[in-house]
Structures are given as structure tokens and as C-alpha cells.
Design a protein around this motif. Structure first.
Motif, mmCIF file in Angstrom:
data_model
loop_
_atom_site.group_PDB
_atom_site.id
_atom_site.type_symbol
_atom_site.label_atom_id
_atom_site.label_comp_id
_atom_site.label_asym_id
_atom_site.label_seq_id
_atom_site.Cartn_x
_atom_site.Cartn_y
_atom_site.Cartn_z
ATOM 1 N N ARG A 72 -8.055 -3.787 18.608
ATOM 2 C CA ARG A 72 -7.481 -4.946 19.306
ATOM 3 C C ARG A 72 -7.669 -6.222 18.503
ATOM 4 O O ARG A 72 -6.722 -7.002 18.302
ATOM 5 N N ALA A 73 -8.897 -6.447 18.037
ATOM 6 C CA ALA A 73 -9.198 -7.672 17.298
ATOM 7 C C ALA A 73 -8.405 -7.762 16.000
ATOM 8 O O ALA A 73 -7.958 -8.842 15.601
ATOM 9 N N LEU A 74 -8.206 -6.606 15.346
ATOM 10 C CA LEU A 74 -7.509 -6.591 14.063
ATOM 11 C C LEU A 74 -5.991 -6.661 14.208
ATOM 12 O O LEU A 74 -5.330 -7.402 13.465
ATOM 13 N N TYR A 75 -5.437 -5.895 15.140
ATOM 14 C CA TYR A 75 -4.002 -5.669 15.116
ATOM 15 C C TYR A 75 -3.235 -6.213 16.312
ATOM 16 O O TYR A 75 -2.017 -6.294 16.275
ATOM 17 N N GLN B 250 5.593 -5.640 10.859
ATOM 18 C CA GLN B 250 4.705 -4.861 10.002
ATOM 19 C C GLN B 250 5.522 -3.767 9.344
ATOM 20 O O GLN B 250 6.474 -3.249 9.944
ATOM 21 N N ALA B 251 5.155 -3.405 8.105
ATOM 22 C CA ALA B 251 5.920 -2.379 7.405
ATOM 23 C C ALA B 251 5.121 -1.830 6.244
ATOM 24 O O ALA B 251 4.265 -2.515 5.669
ATOM 25 N N THR B 252 5.412 -0.593 5.882
ATOM 26 C CA THR B 252 4.854 -0.009 4.671
ATOM 27 C C THR B 252 5.695 -0.450 3.478
ATOM 28 O O THR B 252 6.807 -0.973 3.634
ATOM 29 N N ALA B 253 5.197 -0.198 2.282
ATOM 30 C CA ALA B 253 5.960 -0.518 1.085
ATOM 31 C C ALA B 253 7.266 0.272 1.060
ATOM 32 O O ALA B 253 8.316 -0.256 0.665
ATOM 33 N N THR C 163 3.997 -1.757 -5.406
ATOM 34 C CA THR C 163 2.535 -1.629 -5.403
ATOM 35 C C THR C 163 1.874 -2.855 -6.004
ATOM 36 O O THR C 163 0.950 -3.437 -5.418
ATOM 37 N N ARG C 164 2.342 -3.258 -7.163
ATOM 38 C CA ARG C 164 1.726 -4.396 -7.838
ATOM 39 C C ARG C 164 2.057 -5.708 -7.146
ATOM 40 O O ARG C 164 1.200 -6.593 -7.005
ATOM 41 N N LEU C 165 3.293 -5.864 -6.695
ATOM 42 C CA LEU C 165 3.694 -7.137 -6.096
ATOM 43 C C LEU C 165 2.980 -7.373 -4.776
ATOM 44 O O LEU C 165 2.509 -8.490 -4.511
ATOM 45 N N LEU C 166 2.869 -6.356 -3.935
ATOM 46 C CA LEU C 166 2.189 -6.537 -2.653
ATOM 47 C C LEU C 166 0.712 -6.851 -2.861
ATOM 48 O O LEU C 166 0.121 -7.620 -2.099
ATOM 49 N N LYS C 167 0.122 -6.275 -3.882
ATOM 50 C CA LYS C 167 -1.274 -6.611 -4.184
ATOM 51 C C LYS C 167 -1.399 -8.085 -4.565
ATOM 52 O O LYS C 167 -2.299 -8.790 -4.095
ATOM 53 N N VAL C 168 -0.490 -8.557 -5.413
ATOM 54 C CA VAL C 168 -0.522 -9.966 -5.812
ATOM 55 C C VAL C 168 -0.309 -10.872 -4.606
ATOM 56 O O VAL C 168 -1.041 -11.867 -4.417
ATOM 57 N N SER D 185 -5.403 7.192 11.786
ATOM 58 C CA SER D 185 -6.496 6.789 12.663
ATOM 59 C C SER D 185 -7.271 5.627 12.047
ATOM 60 O O SER D 185 -6.888 5.084 11.000
ATOM 61 N N TRP D 186 -8.379 5.275 12.680
ATOM 62 C CA TRP D 186 -9.185 4.161 12.172
ATOM 63 C C TRP D 186 -9.861 4.460 10.842
ATOM 64 O O TRP D 186 -10.362 3.546 10.185
ATOM 65 N N THR D 187 -9.835 5.691 10.385
ATOM 66 C CA THR D 187 -10.400 6.023 9.077
ATOM 67 C C THR D 187 -9.346 6.015 7.978
ATOM 68 O O THR D 187 -9.668 6.191 6.806
ATOM 69 N N SER D 188 -8.076 5.810 8.326
ATOM 70 C CA SER D 188 -6.985 5.901 7.360
ATOM 71 C C SER D 188 -6.997 4.724 6.390
ATOM 72 O O SER D 188 -7.285 3.583 6.756
ATOM 73 N N SER D 189 -6.642 5.017 5.135
ATOM 74 C CA SER D 189 -6.533 3.958 4.122
ATOM 75 C C SER D 189 -5.075 3.648 3.786
ATOM 76 O O SER D 189 -4.793 2.922 2.841
ATOM 77 N N GLN D 190 -4.138 4.194 4.562
ATOM 78 C CA GLN D 190 -2.719 3.904 4.378
ATOM 79 C C GLN D 190 -2.306 2.827 5.380
ATOM 80 O O GLN D 190 -2.153 3.101 6.574
ATOM 81 N N PHE D 191 -2.132 1.611 4.871
ATOM 82 C CA PHE D 191 -1.879 0.467 5.738
ATOM 83 C C PHE D 191 -0.445 -0.013 5.665
ATOM 84 O O PHE D 191 0.209 0.065 4.626
ATOM 85 N N ARG D 192 0.017 -0.508 6.772
ATOM 86 C CA ARG D 192 1.222 -1.319 6.776
ATOM 87 C C ARG D 192 0.846 -2.711 6.271
ATOM 88 O O ARG D 192 -0.323 -3.053 6.172
#
Length: 394
Positions: A70-73, A146-149, A179-184, A199-206
Motif C-alpha cells: 500500500r505504502a509503495l504502490y 505504470q508500464a514495463t519496458a 534498458t539503458r535509457l530507463l536506468k538513466v 509477488s513481493w519478492t519479484s525483481s521485475q518492476f514496472r
């Protein structure tokens, strides 16, 4: 920097840590926002760390996953973004402008210059082309929320274009513009990580457009960040401050002077606290135990750690890059480590037995059961695995 040279011993430093980092039962927080405010920043490189660090400090850990999400998203009271030492953290939203101005601007300029250099070397389009792509991508992200790359690339196909990095070298690789542009853009404070795909352990973020924030003077922002951190983690040495912030020593000294920090005497030498924080702090009335995750902000908070972690424990509890694994605490010091087995059982081992008797082991067992109770069926494997954690988990 004014103030007397009051001596703060190890026992008092551990007492401050216990109370200010909400590690005792009486000091536990009601919300993830309170936890983040008390710690200034939660390490976010491993997504699970954020939740595990919060759960260890909540009065009702059963609410950890729901309330942290809740606090994050939903409320956006917490934001995941790049911060000190070019590391991903979760910050209270009111700190985003401070973090961006105090630590992000320099890194951002370096990252954009590196991207343009690598693209030019690879014969990729120029800066004007990249500017068009990023403006189009940001507009698409604003429309989507919100969106993925991959999703953004449907709106802006140029994000799929690739270029070869370090051609002819052993570390040659193919980079995608997205990948590079979103990081910048993340380092520049223009986008932040949104809700994960899993889930909350996932490292694949929008991704999401970053919350609007004022542009602050970098020196004033550094002073503000240092004050927040010293309030939560002081006393600290100059070496601690330089390491945690990633700043030059001249910047650390300027910020210390700006906030009127007071000097104290520590076993390591000269330490610093915020003005007025030299009064003695007594310890918790009850002994306490805690199971903290890998990369926990308490375990990683200082460069000089001998006052809470015996040097002989480091080979078992840290990986080769200096990342701490899951740790077991008793009365303000690290005494061992823990892991989760495939069947969900939380197992732990004491490495420093000094003063760790029946009472300590019983309290640690209670914390292990408390942790298993809210983690439930989720299996958590630290992103950076350490020798003891791998052994216990097998």
C-alpha cells in the motif's frame, strides 16, 4: 562544529541502535512509513529486503506485505529510487527531492554521458534522436500510469533498438535502448520503479513517472540528508558518513558544519552526532533478539562495524562484494545468521556464543517463528548469497 568530547561507549551505541531502529518489542512501529522514517532508507537492491526489514520492525508483522505494498504502490508514501552510492533504496516520499539533489545529480550526469558515449562508439543514433525517444517514452508512461519496458516499446518502438557495448572486449554485450535509457531516467529522478510483475519478492518492476518534487540546492540537500541520517544512526565517524553517502570528504565536512554537528569520542576515534544529541541514552529494559534480512539498513549502516559485529564473523555472513546476508542479533550485536529452507522452515546458527545462553536462544526462536508466521508459503532466497546462508538453506 561545537560541543564537548563526551565519550559514547559500545553499550550506549547499541542502545541507540535498538531504540532508534525499532528493534525491540516496545519500539516497534505501526506502519511501514514509520519504519522507513526511522531508518531514513531501506535497501531496495533485493526487493525482498524491503519487506523483511519492515516486518522485523512492525508490531503486527502479519500486515507487512499488505501495508508495505500500500505504502509503495497505492499511497506512494514510499518510493523506490536510486540513491547513495548509486544503489536502489526505498525512501519516504518527502525525502526524494533531498536524495535527488544531494546524491543523484552527479551520478545522473555521469550515467547520461556514459550512455551517449557508448551509443556513439557503437554507431548508434545521436543525442537528438535519444532525446526524441525519451520524451516519447515519458509521454507514453504518463498515459499508461505504470508500464514495463516491453509495454512502453509498443508505444515507442525505437526503445527496442540495440547497440553493441564494448565491441571486441571480453565483456562485450548487446544493450537495448530501453534498458539503458530507463536506468538513466531513474537516476535523473524522472521515473521510479512501480509495482512488480510478480509477488513481493519479484525483481521485475514496472516503471512510473516520478512524483513531482522541487529542485533543491545540492549543498542544502546534503545537509538535510546528513541531519536525518545522523539523527537515526549517530554517532558515526567521518569514514562512516563518507561511505554511507558516497560523497567526497569535503562534502561530508561541509554538511557536518552546516548542521552544527557535535563531536563525541568513540572507540574508533572522533564521532559526530546532531546538535543536542549528546545526552546519555539508556538501553532497553528487556533483552531483545532480531532476525534481520540480507542488506538490512542496520547491518549495512556503518563502514566501521566492530562495535556490533565481530570481525571473525564476516567471512560467514558477507559475500565477496561486501553484501551482508541474513543476520541474527542479540542485545545490539550480530551473533549469527539465518536462512529459509525449501520447506519454509527458518533455521539459524549462533557463531558468537559469548553471552548467548538459554534466554537468548529462546528469544531468537520466538523471532524465527514470528518471521515464518508472516512470510507463510513464500520462499525467500537472498539476491546476494553468503556462505552461512547457503549452508543453512541446503
Amino acid at each position: 562544529m561545537g560541543g564537548g568530547e563526551r565519550y559514547i561507549d559500545v553499550a550506549e551505541r547499541r542502545a541507540r541502535l535498538a531504540l532508534r531502529h525499532r528493534l525491540t518489542a516496545a519500539a516497534r512501529a505501526a506502519t511501514p512509513e514509520e519504519v522507513a522514517a526511522s531508518l531514513v532508507a531501506l535497501h531496495g537492491t533485493d526487493p525482498a529486503t524491503v519487506y523483511l526489514a519492515v516486518g522485523a520492525r512492525l508490531a503486527d508483522p502479519a500486515r507487512t506485505v499488505r501495508e508495505t505494498g500500500r505504502a509503495l504502490y497505492e499511497d506512494r508514501a514510499l518510493v523506490r529510487m536510486h540513491g547513495m552510492r548509486h544503489t536502489v533504496f526505498v525512501f519516504p516520499t518527502d525525502l526524494t527531492a533531498v536524495v535527488h539533489a544531494s546524491t543523484g545529480l552527479t551520478v545522473a550526469a555521469r550515467e547520461r554521458a556514459a550512455l551517449l558515449k557508448h551509443m556513439a562508439t557503437a554507431g548508434a543514433p545521436d543525442a537528438a534522436w535519444l532525446k526524441e525517444v525519451e520524451e516519447s517514452a515519458l509521454a507514453a508512461l504518463a498515459r499508461r500510469g505504470q508500464a514495463t519496458a516491453a509495454e512502453l516499446a509498443k508505444d515507442e518502438p525505437r526503445l527496442r533498438e540495440q547497440f553493441v557495448y564494448a565491441a571486441g572486449k571480453r565483456y562485450e554485450g548487446v544493450h537495448t535502448v530501453s534498458t539503458r535509457l530507463l536506468k538513466v531516467l531513474g537516476v535523473e529522478g524522472r521515473v521510479v520503479r512501480g509495482r512488480p510483475l510478480g509477488s513481493w519478492t519479484s525483481s521485475q518492476f514496472r516503471w512510473a513517472v516520478a512524483p513531482a518534487h522541487p529542485e533543491l540546492d545540492p549543498a542544502e540537500a546534503q545537509a538535510a540528508l546528513l541531519r536525518r541520517w545522523l539523527t537515526a544512526c549517530g554517532p558515526a565517524t567521518e569514514a562512516d558518513l563518507k561511505w554511507w553517502t558516497g560523497w567526497r570528504v569535503t562534502e561530508v565536512r561541509r554538511a557536518l558544519s552546516a548542521i552544527g554537528a557535535q563531536t563525541v569520542s568513540l572507540d574508533e576515534g572522533v564521532g559526530h552526532v546532531v546538535d543536542g544529541d549528546t545526552d546519555p541514552v539508556t538501553g532497553p529494559t528487556e533483552p531483545w533478539a532480531a532476525l534481520l534480512p540480507g542488506l538490512d539498513p542496520t547491518a549495512m549502516g556503518w563502514q566501521q562495524r566492530d562495535w556490533y559485529l565481530a570481525p571473525e564473523l564476516r567471512s560467514a555472513l558477507f559475500d565477496g562484494s561486501g553484501n551482508v546476508g541474513p543476520t541474527v542479533w542479540w542485545n545490539g550485536r550480530v551473533v549469527g545468521g539465518w536462512a529459509q529452507r525449501p520447506d519454509g522452515e527458518i533455521v539459524w546458527r549462533i557463531l558468537d556464543t559469548d553471552g548467548v545462553g538459554r534466554q537468548a536462544r529462546a528469544a531468537i526462536a520466538v523471532e524465527a517463528e514470528r518471521l515464518r508466521g508472516w512470510v507463510g508459503a513464500t520462499r525467500v532466497t537472498p539476491r546476494f548469497r553468503t556462505p552461512l546462508e547457503k549452508e543453512l538453506a541446503s
